[in-house]
Each structure stands twice: as C-alpha cells, then as structure tokens.
Design a protein around this motif. Structure first.
Motif, PDB file in Angstrom:
ATOM      1  N   ALA A 179       0.817  -1.214   0.000  1.00  0.00           N
ATOM      2  CA  ALA A 179       0.000   0.000   0.000  1.00  0.00           C
ATOM      3  C   ALA A 179       0.849   1.261   0.000  1.00  0.00           C
ATOM      4  O   ALA A 179       2.023   1.251   0.374  1.00  0.00           O
ATOM      5  CB  ALA A 179      -0.921   0.000   1.218  1.00  0.00           C
ATOM      6  N   SER A 180       0.226   2.350  -0.419  1.00  0.00           N
ATOM      7  CA  SER A 180       0.800   3.686  -0.264  1.00  0.00           C
ATOM      8  C   SER A 180      -0.014   4.407   0.803  1.00  0.00           C
ATOM      9  O   SER A 180      -1.247   4.315   0.824  1.00  0.00           O
ATOM     10  CB  SER A 180       0.732   4.468  -1.582  1.00  0.00           C
ATOM     11  N   PHE A 181       0.676   5.104   1.695  1.00  0.00           N
ATOM     12  CA  PHE A 181       0.024   5.811   2.794  1.00  0.00           C
ATOM     13  C   PHE A 181       0.319   7.300   2.683  1.00  0.00           C
ATOM     14  O   PHE A 181       1.448   7.690   2.376  1.00  0.00           O
ATOM     15  CB  PHE A 181       0.541   5.315   4.145  1.00  0.00           C
ATOM     16  N   VAL A 182      -0.689   8.120   2.950  1.00  0.00           N
ATOM     17  CA  VAL A 182      -0.457   9.558   3.039  1.00  0.00           C
ATOM     18  C   VAL A 182      -0.297   9.916   4.511  1.00  0.00           C
ATOM     19  O   VAL A 182      -1.135   9.571   5.351  1.00  0.00           O
ATOM     20  CB  VAL A 182      -1.600  10.366   2.417  1.00  0.00           C
ATOM     21  N   ARG A 183       0.789  10.599   4.823  1.00  0.00           N
ATOM     22  CA  ARG A 183       1.088  10.995   6.198  1.00  0.00           C
ATOM     23  C   ARG A 183       0.254  12.226   6.551  1.00  0.00           C
ATOM     24  O   ARG A 183       0.723  13.364   6.548  1.00  0.00           O
ATOM     25  CB  ARG A 183       2.582  11.267   6.338  1.00  0.00           C
ATOM     26  N   VAL A 184      -1.016  11.986   6.876  1.00  0.00           N
ATOM     27  CA  VAL A 184      -1.945  13.066   7.221  1.00  0.00           C
ATOM     28  C   VAL A 184      -1.599  13.602   8.604  1.00  0.00           C
ATOM     29  O   VAL A 184      -1.461  12.834   9.562  1.00  0.00           O
ATOM     30  CB  VAL A 184      -3.395  12.557   7.178  1.00  0.00           C
ATOM     31  N   THR A 185      -1.458  14.905   8.717  1.00  0.00           N
ATOM     32  CA  THR A 185      -1.064  15.516   9.993  1.00  0.00           C
ATOM     33  C   THR A 185      -2.145  16.395  10.610  1.00  0.00           C
ATOM     34  O   THR A 185      -2.084  16.682  11.803  1.00  0.00           O
ATOM     35  CB  THR A 185       0.205  16.364   9.799  1.00  0.00           C
ATOM     36  N   ASP A 186      -3.117  16.818   9.814  1.00  0.00           N
ATOM     37  CA  ASP A 186      -4.178  17.686  10.316  1.00  0.00           C
ATOM     38  C   ASP A 186      -5.456  16.874  10.482  1.00  0.00           C
ATOM     39  O   ASP A 186      -5.989  16.348   9.507  1.00  0.00           O
ATOM     40  CB  ASP A 186      -4.413  18.842   9.340  1.00  0.00           C
ATOM     41  N   PRO A 187      -5.975  16.744  11.706  1.00  0.00           N
ATOM     42  CA  PRO A 187      -7.183  15.948  11.918  1.00  0.00           C
ATOM     43  C   PRO A 187      -8.407  16.489  11.204  1.00  0.00           C
ATOM     44  O   PRO A 187      -9.403  15.776  11.041  1.00  0.00           O
ATOM     45  CB  PRO A 187      -7.368  15.970  13.444  1.00  0.00           C
ATOM     46  N   ASP A 188      -8.362  17.742  10.762  1.00  0.00           N
ATOM     47  CA  ASP A 188      -9.485  18.319  10.031  1.00  0.00           C
ATOM     48  C   ASP A 188      -9.506  17.915   8.559  1.00  0.00           C
ATOM     49  O   ASP A 188     -10.484  18.180   7.863  1.00  0.00           O
ATOM     50  CB  ASP A 188      -9.446  19.846  10.123  1.00  0.00           C
ATOM     51  N   ASP A 189      -8.445  17.264   8.096  1.00  0.00           N
ATOM     52  CA  ASP A 189      -8.361  16.937   6.678  1.00  0.00           C
ATOM     53  C   ASP A 189      -9.108  15.672   6.291  1.00  0.00           C
ATOM     54  O   ASP A 189      -9.433  15.471   5.119  1.00  0.00           O
ATOM     55  CB  ASP A 189      -6.889  16.803   6.249  1.00  0.00           C
ATOM     56  N   VAL A 190      -9.349  14.793   7.254  1.00  0.00           N
ATOM     57  CA  VAL A 190     -10.018  13.518   6.986  1.00  0.00           C
ATOM     58  C   VAL A 190     -11.040  13.247   8.077  1.00  0.00           C
ATOM     59  O   VAL A 190     -10.764  13.459   9.253  1.00  0.00           O
ATOM     60  CB  VAL A 190      -8.999  12.353   6.935  1.00  0.00           C
ATOM     61  N   ASP A 191     -12.218  12.787   7.679  1.00  0.00           N
ATOM     62  CA  ASP A 191     -13.249  12.395   8.634  1.00  0.00           C
ATOM     63  C   ASP A 191     -12.852  11.037   9.184  1.00  0.00           C
ATOM     64  O   ASP A 191     -13.302   9.989   8.728  1.00  0.00           O
ATOM     65  CB  ASP A 191     -14.602  12.334   7.926  1.00  0.00           C
ATOM     66  N   ASP A 192     -11.967  11.044  10.183  1.00  0.00           N
ATOM     67  CA  ASP A 192     -11.199   9.863  10.550  1.00  0.00           C
ATOM     68  C   ASP A 192     -11.418   9.468  12.002  1.00  0.00           C
ATOM     69  O   ASP A 192     -11.701  10.306  12.854  1.00  0.00           O
ATOM     70  CB  ASP A 192      -9.703  10.180  10.348  1.00  0.00           C
ATOM     71  N   ILE A 193     -11.263   8.184  12.284  1.00  0.00           N
ATOM     72  CA  ILE A 193     -11.293   7.697  13.658  1.00  0.00           C
ATOM     73  C   ILE A 193      -9.966   8.040  14.340  1.00  0.00           C
ATOM     74  O   ILE A 193      -8.928   8.140  13.694  1.00  0.00           O
ATOM     75  CB  ILE A 193     -11.526   6.166  13.673  1.00  0.00           C
ATOM     76  N   MET A 194     -10.000   8.258  15.644  1.00  0.00           N
ATOM     77  CA  MET A 194      -8.792   8.549  16.420  1.00  0.00           C
ATOM     78  C   MET A 194      -8.075   9.812  15.923  1.00  0.00           C
ATOM     79  O   MET A 194      -6.858   9.922  15.995  1.00  0.00           O
ATOM     80  CB  MET A 194      -7.833   7.357  16.412  1.00  0.00           C
ATOM     81  N   MET A 195      -8.817  10.737  15.380  1.00  0.00           N
ATOM     82  CA  MET A 195      -8.330  12.050  14.971  1.00  0.00           C
ATOM     83  C   MET A 195      -7.506  12.049  13.681  1.00  0.00           C
ATOM     84  O   MET A 195      -7.792  12.782  12.747  1.00  0.00           O
ATOM     85  CB  MET A 195      -7.519  12.699  16.100  1.00  0.00           C
ATOM     86  N   ARG A 196      -6.465  11.221  13.619  1.00  0.00           N
ATOM     87  CA  ARG A 196      -5.643  11.208  12.416  1.00  0.00           C
ATOM     88  C   ARG A 196      -4.883   9.894  12.321  1.00  0.00           C
ATOM     89  O   ARG A 196      -4.545   9.279  13.329  1.00  0.00           O
ATOM     90  CB  ARG A 196      -4.676  12.385  12.384  1.00  0.00           C
ATOM     91  N   ASN A 197      -4.621   9.481  11.084  1.00  0.00           N
ATOM     92  CA  ASN A 197      -3.949   8.221  10.786  1.00  0.00           C
ATOM     93  C   ASN A 197      -3.180   8.360   9.477  1.00  0.00           C
ATOM     94  O   ASN A 197      -3.504   9.228   8.655  1.00  0.00           O
ATOM     95  CB  ASN A 197      -4.978   7.092  10.609  1.00  0.00           C
ATOM     96  N   PRO A 198      -2.203   7.489   9.241  1.00  0.00           N
ATOM     97  CA  PRO A 198      -1.642   7.405   7.891  1.00  0.00           C
ATOM     98  C   PRO A 198      -2.718   6.797   6.989  1.00  0.00           C
ATOM     99  O   PRO A 198      -3.228   5.714   7.269  1.00  0.00           O
ATOM    100  CB  PRO A 198      -0.437   6.472   8.058  1.00  0.00           C
ATOM    101  N   THR A 199      -3.103   7.507   5.951  1.00  0.00           N
ATOM    102  CA  THR A 199      -4.273   7.123   5.148  1.00  0.00           C
ATOM    103  C   THR A 199      -3.867   6.159   4.040  1.00  0.00           C
ATOM    104  O   THR A 199      -3.046   6.503   3.180  1.00  0.00           O
ATOM    105  CB  THR A 199      -4.928   8.379   4.559  1.00  0.00           C
ATOM    106  N   PRO A 200      -4.438   4.927   4.021  1.00  0.00           N
ATOM    107  CA  PRO A 200      -3.969   3.883   3.100  1.00  0.00           C
ATOM    108  C   PRO A 200      -4.669   3.908   1.730  1.00  0.00           C
ATOM    109  O   PRO A 200      -5.887   4.078   1.640  1.00  0.00           O
ATOM    110  CB  PRO A 200      -4.315   2.577   3.834  1.00  0.00           C
ATOM    111  N   PHE A 201      -3.880   3.677   0.700  1.00  0.00           N
ATOM    112  CA  PHE A 201      -4.392   3.544  -0.661  1.00  0.00           C
ATOM    113  C   PHE A 201      -3.747   2.337  -1.320  1.00  0.00           C
ATOM    114  O   PHE A 201      -2.554   2.093  -1.158  1.00  0.00           O
ATOM    115  CB  PHE A 201      -4.069   4.800  -1.476  1.00  0.00           C
TER     116      PHE A 201
END
Length: 221
Positions: A144-166
C-alpha cells in the motif's frame, strides 16, 4: 489545490459504519477507561491478553492472509474493539503466528514500530493488512501507499488522524492534490513506519517519564 474553507476530504459519499458506534467508541477511547465489560477471557496473547496466538506455527506454515476480525478483540494499542470500526481497522501477523488487531492504521503504525510496547512477541512481523481509504476493503499493507496526514481536520477519521492507506499510489497522489499542506514526500510505504511516525499518531500510548503510557487516558494533542 483547495482553499482552507474546502470541506473535509471524505472516503465515500456516506461512511456506513461511522456514526453512533464510532461516537461511542471514541468516547471510551478519548474519555478514559474502556474496560467496563469486565471480560476475563484469556485470549492467549503474549504479554497483554490481546491478540491471537498459534503455538508452534513456523514461518513455512504461516497463513499470510487477512483474518476475520474477532467480534470482541480489542485494538492492541488503544483497546477499542477493532471489529467495531470496519472502515478503518487493520491487522498484523508475526512469523510465529501471533496476530494482533487494530482499530485503525494509526494504531497499527504505533505497534509496527514497537510491538514490545504493546505485549507483542519478540518475532518479526510478516504480514500487515489495512482498510483502503477509497474502497473500505482490506488490502495488503506491504504493497500500500500511505499519506502521512497531519491535520485531523483533513479527513473524517477515527482517532483524529492516521496514515491514510491507498491500494494505488495514483490514488494517494490524487488525495494530496486536494490539499496545499501535502506533497509527494508525504506518500510513504510500510517500510517507513518508524518511531517518529508512531509518536506522531499515537504518542499518548507510549510511556513518558512518569510511567504513563499504554491504555492511559488520552491527553490533548
């Protein structure tokens, strides 16, 4: 590129499993002790009673396939129930057959960098599976490729923020094109999951100088 008023980037038009269940789970994880069930079941994990062990399993016999998430298995890092979060969850298996489950890729990142911090065995991690951001399906985390998301407002995500998998790097590139804050340096692979990344996402679960750490109540990030 989008401007700061652009709504949060979402996986699908509707996330079917995000709602009351997630809110309850997050309340437990963000608010304190999530162990009210008093479950005394021994799951035969090494060290903390979590995870699955297959005793005597050698590397040659190891089943490198994703397993079904047990209904009551806690995340090895934050102790939320991994199966309750099918839009985000992940799992990993060691070469001795020991398997751990996670509510999200961020908790996986913490465990991957330091399994011993969370009761993991002293053996290599052989397989990893993560929930793909676009499809919601489990994919091979080693590819997989992961995006290193750092802002919790950028993704409607569990646990605030995660490396986003594609599953495909092209989809990760399309994701970062939606934000001014990210570029291709923020697209990473599993091999780049290290302690720096683990502490970026789950620093509250690593012990500090006062001995606080795993499963302590979350502090403001």
């Amino acid at each position: 590129m989008v401007n700061p008023t652009t709504p949060v980037y979402r996986r699908r038009a509707v996330l079917s499993s995000i709602g009351v269940g997630t809110a309850v789970g997050l309340a437990g994880c963000l608010g304190g002790d999530d162990s009210e069930s008093g479950d005394d079941t021994d799951n035969t994990a090494d060290g903390n009673g979590d995870g699955d062990d297959t005793n005597g399993t050698g590397t040659d016999d190891l089943d490198l396939e994703a397993a079904e998430f047990p209904a009551d298995q806690e995340c090895a890092v934050c102790s939320m129930t991994a199966a309750d979060h099918p839009d985000w969850n992940a799992q990993a298996v060691h070469d001795d057959g020991h398997r751990e489950y996670f509510c999200s890729s961020g908790c996986l990142a913490a465990y991957y960098a330091a399994p011993e911090e969370f009761g993991g065995p002293d053996s290599e991690i052989e397989g990893v599976w993560v929930t793909e951001y676009e499809t919601g399906e489990l994919i091979d985390g080693t590819e997989a490729s992961f995006v290193r998301v750092t802002d919790p407002d950028d993704v409607d995500d569990i646990m605030m923020r995660n490396p986003t998998p594609f599953a495909d790097r092209a989809d990760a590139e399309a994701f970062i094109d939606e934000f001014d804050a990210y570029d291709e340096d923020d697209i990473i692979t599993l091999e780049e999951f290290d302690m720096e990344l683990a502490e970026l996402y789950r620093s509250q679960f690593f012990e500090d100088d006062d001995g606080n750490g795993h499963n302590q109540s979350l502090r403001a990030v």
